[in-house]
Design a protein around this motif. Sequence first.
Motif, PDB file in Angstrom:
ATOM      1  N   LEU A 137      -3.879 -14.445  -3.805  1.00 48.09           N
ATOM      2  CA  LEU A 137      -3.723 -12.989  -3.808  1.00 48.09           C
ATOM      3  C   LEU A 137      -4.162 -12.472  -2.443  1.00 48.09           C
ATOM      4  N   CYS A 138      -3.332 -11.647  -1.815  1.00 50.95           N
ATOM      5  CA  CYS A 138      -3.732 -10.964  -0.585  1.00 50.95           C
ATOM      6  C   CYS A 138      -3.761  -9.481  -0.870  1.00 50.95           C
ATOM      7  N   VAL A 139      -4.913  -8.874  -0.654  1.00 51.97           N
ATOM      8  CA  VAL A 139      -4.999  -7.435  -0.805  1.00 51.97           C
ATOM      9  C   VAL A 139      -4.771  -6.819   0.569  1.00 51.97           C
ATOM     10  N   ASN A 140      -3.776  -5.967   0.642  1.00 50.77           N
ATOM     11  CA  ASN A 140      -3.442  -5.357   1.918  1.00 50.77           C
ATOM     12  C   ASN A 140      -4.329  -4.149   2.167  1.00 50.77           C
ATOM     13  N   ALA A 141      -5.329  -4.344   3.017  1.00 52.92           N
ATOM     14  CA  ALA A 141      -6.249  -3.267   3.387  1.00 52.92           C
ATOM     15  C   ALA A 141      -6.113  -3.007   4.883  1.00 52.92           C
ATOM     16  N   ASP A 142      -4.897  -3.203   5.394  1.00 54.96           N
ATOM     17  CA  ASP A 142      -4.673  -3.041   6.831  1.00 54.96           C
ATOM     18  C   ASP A 142      -4.575  -1.560   7.220  1.00 54.96           C
ATOM     19  N   GLU A 143      -4.132  -0.749   6.271  1.00 60.08           N
ATOM     20  CA  GLU A 143      -4.089   0.718   6.420  1.00 60.08           C
ATOM     21  C   GLU A 143      -3.868   1.195   7.860  1.00 60.08           C
ATOM     22  N   GLY A 144      -2.669   0.937   8.377  1.00 61.69           N
ATOM     23  CA  GLY A 144      -2.392   1.337   9.747  1.00 61.69           C
ATOM     24  C   GLY A 144      -1.389   2.457   9.862  1.00 61.69           C
ATOM     25  N   GLU A 145      -0.749   2.820   8.753  1.00 63.90           N
ATOM     26  CA  GLU A 145       0.275   3.861   8.785  1.00 63.90           C
ATOM     27  C   GLU A 145      -0.357   5.185   9.214  1.00 63.90           C
ATOM     28  N   PRO A 146       0.069   5.733  10.353  1.00 60.56           N
ATOM     29  CA  PRO A 146      -0.578   6.963  10.823  1.00 60.56           C
ATOM     30  C   PRO A 146      -0.600   8.053   9.752  1.00 60.56           C
ATOM     31  N   GLY A 147      -1.756   8.661   9.595  1.00 65.71           N
ATOM     32  CA  GLY A 147      -1.949   9.703   8.591  1.00 65.71           C
ATOM     33  C   GLY A 147      -2.636   9.182   7.342  1.00 65.71           C
ATOM     34  N   THR A 148      -2.762   7.874   7.214  1.00 65.28           N
ATOM     35  CA  THR A 148      -3.263   7.265   5.980  1.00 65.28           C
ATOM     36  C   THR A 148      -4.731   6.868   6.103  1.00 65.28           C
ATOM     37  N   PHE A 149      -5.536   7.291   5.131  1.00 66.69           N
ATOM     38  CA  PHE A 149      -6.960   6.947   5.167  1.00 66.69           C
ATOM     39  C   PHE A 149      -7.550   6.812   3.774  1.00 66.69           C
ATOM     40  N   LYS A 150      -6.687   6.747   2.753  1.00 67.20           N
ATOM     41  CA  LYS A 150      -7.136   6.702   1.359  1.00 67.20           C
ATOM     42  C   LYS A 150      -7.857   5.391   1.005  1.00 67.20           C
ATOM     43  N   ASP A 151      -7.369   4.269   1.527  1.00 65.51           N
ATOM     44  CA  ASP A 151      -7.993   2.987   1.182  1.00 65.51           C
ATOM     45  C   ASP A 151      -9.403   2.882   1.758  1.00 65.51           C
ATOM     46  N   ARG A 152      -9.596   3.537   2.901  1.00 64.58           N
ATOM     47  CA  ARG A 152     -10.934   3.580   3.495  1.00 64.58           C
ATOM     48  C   ARG A 152     -11.904   4.237   2.511  1.00 64.58           C
ATOM     49  N   TYR A 153     -11.459   5.330   1.864  1.00 66.46           N
ATOM     50  CA  TYR A 153     -12.307   6.007   0.874  1.00 66.46           C
ATOM     51  C   TYR A 153     -12.580   5.104  -0.320  1.00 66.46           C
ATOM     52  N   ILE A 154     -11.537   4.451  -0.826  1.00 62.43           N
ATOM     53  CA  ILE A 154     -11.726   3.598  -2.005  1.00 62.43           C
ATOM     54  C   ILE A 154     -12.733   2.489  -1.693  1.00 62.43           C
ATOM     55  N   MET A 155     -12.524   1.814  -0.571  1.00 66.93           N
ATOM     56  CA  MET A 155     -13.365   0.651  -0.264  1.00 66.93           C
ATOM     57  C   MET A 155     -14.789   1.035   0.090  1.00 66.93           C
ATOM     58  N   SER A 156     -14.964   2.201   0.748  1.00 70.45           N
ATOM     59  CA  SER A 156     -16.339   2.548   1.095  1.00 70.45           C
ATOM     60  C   SER A 156     -17.079   3.191  -0.075  1.00 70.45           C
ATOM     61  N   HIS A 157     -16.364   3.966  -0.904  1.00 66.68           N
ATOM     62  CA  HIS A 157     -17.042   4.613  -2.032  1.00 66.68           C
ATOM     63  C   HIS A 157     -17.164   3.707  -3.248  1.00 66.68           C
ATOM     64  N   ASN A 158     -16.110   2.944  -3.528  1.00 65.77           N
ATOM     65  CA  ASN A 158     -16.107   2.203  -4.788  1.00 65.77           C
ATOM     66  C   ASN A 158     -15.519   0.789  -4.637  1.00 65.77           C
ATOM     67  N   PRO A 159     -16.201  -0.052  -3.848  1.00 66.81           N
ATOM     68  CA  PRO A 159     -15.641  -1.393  -3.601  1.00 66.81           C
ATOM     69  C   PRO A 159     -15.522  -2.233  -4.879  1.00 66.81           C
ATOM     70  N   HIS A 160     -16.416  -2.002  -5.840  1.00 65.35           N
ATOM     71  CA  HIS A 160     -16.374  -2.826  -7.055  1.00 65.35           C
ATOM     72  C   HIS A 160     -15.140  -2.545  -7.904  1.00 65.35           C
TER      73      HIS A 160
END
Lengths: 412, 157
Positions: free
Chosen positions: A77-100
């Motif tokens: 399984l590869c989780v894509n956390a590359d989040e490079g699409e300009p304007g996108t920052f939602k995954d940063r919130y998920i991973m920093s607030h609720n990694p579990h």
Amino acid sequence: MKEKVLTEHFGLENLYKIDVYKKQGGYQATEKALKKMKPEEILEEVKKANLRGRGGAGFPAGVKWSFVPDTDKPKYLCVNADEGEPGTFKDRYIMSHNPHMLLEGIIITSFCVGIHAAFIYIRGEYEAIALRLEQAISEAYENGFLGKNILESGFDLDIFVHRGAGAYICGEETALLESLEGKRGVPRLKPPFPASVGLWQCPTVINNVETISNISHIILNGAEWFVKQGLPKDGGTRIFGVSGMVKNPGIYELPLGTSLKDIIFKHAGGMKEGKKLKAVIPGGMSAPILTADEINIKMDFDSLVEANSMLGSAAIIVIDEKTSILDVLKVVTKFYSHESCGQCTPCRIGNSWINKIVKRIAEGKGKKEDIDSILRLASNIEGNTLCPLGDAAAMPILSITKKFRKELESHV
Amino acid sequence: MSPEFSEKTKKKIEEIVARYPQKEAAILPVLHITQQEFGSISAEEEKLVARILGIKPISVREIVTFYTMLSRESLGKYHIQVCSNLSCSLLGAGNFVDYLVEKLGIEPGETTPDKKFTLSTVECLGACERAPCMLINFNYYGEMDPKKVDEILDGLK
């Protein structure tokens, strides 16, 4: 009643720690899945939930998983956390607030598909978040949710964090695989698709952070409940990231199908300092631009396709009347000419020529025929490249040039 | 003298390499460590990494030149990376870069003579709600303006 699914507890202090997460019902979904459900039951539930990929393409997650063949080879399984699409920052919130929440999704997905090693491919700049994920992973090992014989189910799983090093192209799934294998992030030809031939030639599931983060909620509350949070064909909520000229930029978790106008004017507080709306990019920079009179639109995959745009990563960039569209085009074309991996000629050469033309216009040296040249070059990229980066460049360039042609012509 | 990793780092690298079925896959994590330890990845460090992973130095060069975060030249103590993408540009990233160019006396891509600061403009950093934003080493700073950046830079020793 529609609810917040992913961001509900984001306000809680120390939610990223396992004890706090468990107090909110964390890891109950993992217990349920591993102790009470069969892998095929989980797959059925995820399929019924109509969970579509949150990375950009919107492919149904359950269907993707079902493409993985039954084989003796290891699966990944590869989780894509590359989040490079300009304007996108939602995954940063998920991973920093609720990694579990992400880890739970990974555990359940891996159990369902028969995967024993998962990699989170995170963009290099998110170093602090990578550390937070690693802390969360070690907490999960200590609590028996990772490692050997998880919850005495006989199921083994290891999760590793892998940091990228600055390349937009690595968000493309096959480039991500190449990068993870230690190569340049240059996309592969499809088919074969990663589900059958992926990482180290083995079957591989690749899903976005937000997609995987929905899994524990589907398992705990059921597919029927999940569909009710969104639309019948498009289950769940979406984390919209709003940036640009709005009063309150940030993330807004809302049901799929919420109107773009409401997101901008109700949720994000409207335009900044009385500015007037000119245009909106609705799904990350690669999504075709919408003009101010096109924002009465439902934000779901199908409605945006009908409007000749796309929901993409649900990143909304708001542009005001005073911003020159030429400046926007300059930024857009600079980005794609820089980020093209160079493999396909139309993308490599086309994007750099378009950027040169736009820069020339901005310097006041534009020619009348330049606008048509931009359109011709961009049309030659579209559909003629191996990976979606070519289209991702052509779509905004074509839509901006066509919809704001008059304004661009005033510069030449 | 050719560069060598400390015993502690060697152990860490061994641990990382063991995560993957093929050694080569560890190249990005190992290069991140290399850059952190030696400040850049020059030809000598390329050889070191190649030896550890059992690949040719040219294969290391291929990687270093592909990924923008990896640097063959040594950077300043503080690497200031200003986002120049759309959301940040809309909110004045251009003027902000001009201010930094004037304040530091260097153009983007350059390092101050005292090796304290390197200034770069980069593509989207994924912090668009905090536009205009920048990274200093791996710390994020948002809603930048001249006054704020003065305070931040003056606080860096």
